[in-house]
Design a protein around this motif. Sequence first.
Motif, PDB file in Angstrom:
ATOM      1  N   ALA A 182       3.611  -8.248 -17.529  1.00 45.00           N
ATOM      2  CA  ALA A 182       3.324  -7.534 -18.824  1.00 45.00           C
ATOM      3  C   ALA A 182       4.818  -6.921 -19.145  1.00 45.00           C
ATOM      4  CB  ALA A 182       2.294  -6.691 -18.545  1.00 45.00           C
ATOM      5  N   ASP A 183       5.562  -6.261 -18.325  1.00 44.15           N
ATOM      6  CA  ASP A 183       6.764  -5.762 -18.630  1.00 44.15           C
ATOM      7  C   ASP A 183       7.628  -6.701 -18.991  1.00 44.15           C
ATOM      8  OD1 ASP A 183       5.486  -3.275 -17.706  1.00 44.15           O
ATOM      9  OD2 ASP A 183       6.583  -3.380 -15.648  1.00 44.15           O
ATOM     10  N   LEU A 184       7.704  -7.959 -18.332  1.00 45.46           N
ATOM     11  CA  LEU A 184       8.403  -8.809 -19.315  1.00 45.46           C
ATOM     12  C   LEU A 184       8.266  -9.363 -20.732  1.00 45.46           C
ATOM     13  CD1 LEU A 184       9.340 -10.886 -16.208  1.00 45.46           C
ATOM     14  CD2 LEU A 184      11.086  -9.828 -17.598  1.00 45.46           C
ATOM     15  N   GLY A 185       6.994  -9.584 -20.765  1.00 40.79           N
ATOM     16  CA  GLY A 185       6.343  -9.850 -21.884  1.00 40.79           C
ATOM     17  C   GLY A 185       6.596  -9.236 -23.107  1.00 40.79           C
ATOM     18  N   ALA A 186       6.385  -7.658 -22.825  1.00 42.95           N
ATOM     19  CA  ALA A 186       6.837  -6.788 -23.623  1.00 42.95           C
ATOM     20  C   ALA A 186       8.118  -6.644 -24.152  1.00 42.95           C
ATOM     21  CB  ALA A 186       6.350  -5.207 -23.022  1.00 42.95           C
ATOM     22  N   ARG A 187       8.981  -6.966 -23.304  1.00 42.29           N
ATOM     23  CA  ARG A 187      10.569  -7.058 -23.534  1.00 42.29           C
ATOM     24  C   ARG A 187      11.066  -8.454 -24.322  1.00 42.29           C
ATOM     25  NH1 ARG A 187      12.626  -5.202 -17.616  1.00 42.29           N
ATOM     26  NH2 ARG A 187      11.787  -3.393 -17.470  1.00 42.29           N
ATOM     27  N   PRO A 232       3.645 -17.313 -14.768  1.00 41.17           N
ATOM     28  CA  PRO A 232       3.729 -17.362 -13.147  1.00 41.17           C
ATOM     29  C   PRO A 232       3.633 -18.688 -12.721  1.00 41.17           C
ATOM     30  CG  PRO A 232       1.332 -17.209 -14.363  1.00 41.17           C
ATOM     31  CD  PRO A 232       2.368 -17.172 -15.386  1.00 41.17           C
ATOM     32  N   VAL A 233       4.181 -18.905 -11.386  1.00 40.05           N
ATOM     33  CA  VAL A 233       4.064 -19.900 -10.782  1.00 40.05           C
ATOM     34  C   VAL A 233       3.436 -19.812  -9.623  1.00 40.05           C
ATOM     35  CG1 VAL A 233       5.632 -21.265  -9.550  1.00 40.05           C
ATOM     36  CG2 VAL A 233       6.549 -20.413 -11.491  1.00 40.05           C
ATOM     37  N   ALA A 234       2.657 -20.875  -8.965  1.00 39.10           N
ATOM     38  CA  ALA A 234       1.758 -21.013  -7.870  1.00 39.10           C
ATOM     39  C   ALA A 234       2.629 -20.938  -6.589  1.00 39.10           C
ATOM     40  CB  ALA A 234       1.030 -22.073  -7.937  1.00 39.10           C
ATOM     41  N   ASP A 235       1.918 -19.861  -5.797  1.00 43.59           N
ATOM     42  CA  ASP A 235       2.789 -19.711  -4.480  1.00 43.59           C
ATOM     43  C   ASP A 235       3.190 -21.067  -3.634  1.00 43.59           C
ATOM     44  OD1 ASP A 235       2.680 -17.126  -5.089  1.00 43.59           O
ATOM     45  OD2 ASP A 235       1.200 -16.441  -3.702  1.00 43.59           O
ATOM     46  N   ARG A 236       3.981 -21.233  -2.853  1.00 40.45           N
ATOM     47  CA  ARG A 236       4.097 -22.351  -2.065  1.00 40.45           C
ATOM     48  C   ARG A 236       5.040 -22.052  -0.871  1.00 40.45           C
ATOM     49  NH1 ARG A 236       6.123 -27.915  -4.748  1.00 40.45           N
ATOM     50  NH2 ARG A 236       5.607 -28.376  -2.694  1.00 40.45           N
ATOM     51  N   TYR A 237       4.488 -22.578   0.332  1.00 36.23           N
ATOM     52  CA  TYR A 237       5.060 -22.180   1.565  1.00 36.23           C
ATOM     53  C   TYR A 237       5.868 -23.548   1.855  1.00 36.23           C
ATOM     54  CZ  TYR A 237       2.619 -17.880   2.044  1.00 36.23           C
ATOM     55  OH  TYR A 237       1.910 -16.784   1.697  1.00 36.23           O
ATOM     56  N   TYR A 238       7.082 -23.515   2.241  1.00 38.25           N
ATOM     57  CA  TYR A 238       7.857 -24.748   2.610  1.00 38.25           C
ATOM     58  C   TYR A 238       8.172 -24.865   4.132  1.00 38.25           C
ATOM     59  CZ  TYR A 238       8.475 -25.172  -2.361  1.00 38.25           C
ATOM     60  OH  TYR A 238       8.343 -25.310  -3.643  1.00 38.25           O
ATOM     61  N   HIS A 256      14.937 -12.128 -25.015  1.00 32.23           N
ATOM     62  CA  HIS A 256      14.898 -11.770 -26.231  1.00 32.23           C
ATOM     63  C   HIS A 256      16.163 -10.662 -26.418  1.00 32.23           C
ATOM     64  CE1 HIS A 256      14.309 -10.045 -30.347  1.00 32.23           C
ATOM     65  NE2 HIS A 256      13.988 -11.393 -30.470  1.00 32.23           N
ATOM     66  N   GLY A 257      17.199 -10.716 -27.099  1.00 29.87           N
ATOM     67  CA  GLY A 257      18.192  -9.822 -27.003  1.00 29.87           C
ATOM     68  C   GLY A 257      18.046  -8.847 -28.243  1.00 29.87           C
ATOM     69  N   ASP A 258      19.165  -8.141 -28.560  1.00 31.27           N
ATOM     70  CA  ASP A 258      18.986  -7.237 -29.520  1.00 31.27           C
ATOM     71  C   ASP A 258      18.878  -7.842 -30.945  1.00 31.27           C
ATOM     72  OD1 ASP A 258      19.603  -5.378 -27.838  1.00 31.27           O
ATOM     73  OD2 ASP A 258      21.843  -5.180 -28.184  1.00 31.27           O
ATOM     74  N   VAL A 259      19.549  -8.954 -31.162  1.00 32.58           N
ATOM     75  CA  VAL A 259      19.492  -9.817 -32.467  1.00 32.58           C
ATOM     76  C   VAL A 259      18.755 -10.899 -32.394  1.00 32.58           C
ATOM     77  CG1 VAL A 259      21.429  -8.314 -33.278  1.00 32.58           C
ATOM     78  CG2 VAL A 259      21.829 -10.347 -32.338  1.00 32.58           C
ATOM     79  N   LEU A 312      13.290  -9.992  -9.668  1.00 28.60           N
ATOM     80  CA  LEU A 312      14.728 -10.553  -9.606  1.00 28.60           C
ATOM     81  C   LEU A 312      14.471 -11.110 -11.331  1.00 28.60           C
ATOM     82  CD1 LEU A 312      17.321 -11.718  -9.220  1.00 28.60           C
ATOM     83  CD2 LEU A 312      16.436 -13.674  -8.421  1.00 28.60           C
ATOM     84  N   ALA A 313      13.632 -11.643 -11.926  1.00 26.39           N
ATOM     85  CA  ALA A 313      13.327 -11.789 -13.322  1.00 26.39           C
ATOM     86  C   ALA A 313      13.537 -10.724 -14.062  1.00 26.39           C
ATOM     87  CB  ALA A 313      12.172 -12.553 -13.648  1.00 26.39           C
ATOM     88  N   GLU A 314      13.135  -9.656 -13.887  1.00 27.56           N
ATOM     89  CA  GLU A 314      13.344  -8.291 -14.514  1.00 27.56           C
ATOM     90  C   GLU A 314      14.556  -7.926 -14.687  1.00 27.56           C
ATOM     91  OE1 GLU A 314       9.494  -5.469 -14.773  1.00 27.56           O
ATOM     92  OE2 GLU A 314      10.197  -5.985 -12.886  1.00 27.56           O
ATOM     93  N   THR A 315      15.214  -7.871 -13.565  1.00 29.19           N
ATOM     94  CA  THR A 315      16.508  -7.449 -13.481  1.00 29.19           C
ATOM     95  C   THR A 315      17.490  -8.313 -14.277  1.00 29.19           C
ATOM     96  OG1 THR A 315      16.218  -6.467 -11.356  1.00 29.19           O
ATOM     97  CG2 THR A 315      18.509  -6.768 -11.881  1.00 29.19           C
ATOM     98  N   THR A 316      17.279  -9.729 -14.249  1.00 27.38           N
ATOM     99  CA  THR A 316      18.004 -10.851 -15.066  1.00 27.38           C
ATOM    100  C   THR A 316      17.954 -10.439 -16.312  1.00 27.38           C
ATOM    101  OG1 THR A 316      17.723 -12.188 -13.032  1.00 27.38           O
ATOM    102  CG2 THR A 316      18.423 -13.209 -15.158  1.00 27.38           C
ATOM    103  N   ALA A 317      16.515 -10.162 -16.854  1.00 29.13           N
ATOM    104  CA  ALA A 317      16.306 -10.336 -17.966  1.00 29.13           C
ATOM    105  C   ALA A 317      17.097  -8.976 -18.734  1.00 29.13           C
ATOM    106  CB  ALA A 317      15.031  -9.881 -18.442  1.00 29.13           C
TER     107      ALA A 317
END
Length: 221
Positions: free
Chosen positions: A48-53, A59-65, A81-84, A99-104
Motif C-alpha cells: 500500500a505504501d509503495l502504491g501510494a508513492r 506480490p510474488v508467491a513465496d518459494r523455498y529453494y 514514479h519520480g518528481d516529474v 528493499l523495494a521501498e528503499t529502492t523506490a
Amino acid sequence: MKRLAVLVLAFALSGCGSLVPDGRAPARPPTQAPRPVAVSGEQRQCLADLGARGANVSPVADRYYGAGCSTLSTVNLSAVHGDVGEFRLTNLGPVSCPLAETTAAWARFGVDRAARQVLGSPLARIETFGSYSCRDVAGSGRRSAHATANAIDVSAFVLADGRRISVLDDWSGGDVARQRFLRLVHLSACKRFGTVLGPDYNAAHRDHFHVESGRQGGFCR
C-alpha cells in the motif's frame, strides 16, 4: 439382416448425437482460476505504501529453494514514479518488500534528482543484474543477501535524453559529470541501504553497485 443394419445405423447416429448435440462442439470443462498470492499484513502495508508513492508493484508467491535460499514476502517492482515522471527498473526479479521501498525512495530522491541536477536530464531507466540468486558471499561459506532476495546489483542508468551511464564504463573512465553523478548516486545509496558495495570495494564490483537491505547507513564502500 436388413433389420439388423437399420439398428446399427440408428445406434451410430445416436452416438454421434451424444458427442456433438445439435451439431455443436462438446463443451470444454471449466478451467481452474489461478490461486491468489497469500499476502501478510506487513506485506500488505508495504504494498500500500509503495502504491501510494506511484510505484508499479505486485506480490510474488513465496518459494523455498532449499540450502538457505528462498523468496519470502517478495514483490515485483517494475517502475517508480519520480518528481516529474515514471522510470523503469529492468531485469530485477523478486525483491523483499522493505528493499523495494528503499529502492523506490533511492531511485526517486537519490538517482533521478542527481541525474537532473548533474546531467540535465531526468532518469528513464535503472538497469540491474537482478536480485535473487542462490549463492554465497564471494570467498566465504556464508549465504549472500541475494539468496533471500534482499540485495540488488545495479549496473547502469539511462536518461530521458538517451544517454547511458554505466558503473563499468563511467566510474573511472567517464567524463567529470558522469563520474560526479555516479558518486552522488553511490553516496545517496550509502545513506539509505544497509550495505553498499561498488568499484572501490573490489574487482568483483567493478561493474555494479551492490545495494542490500539492513539498517540505514551500514557498511559502505
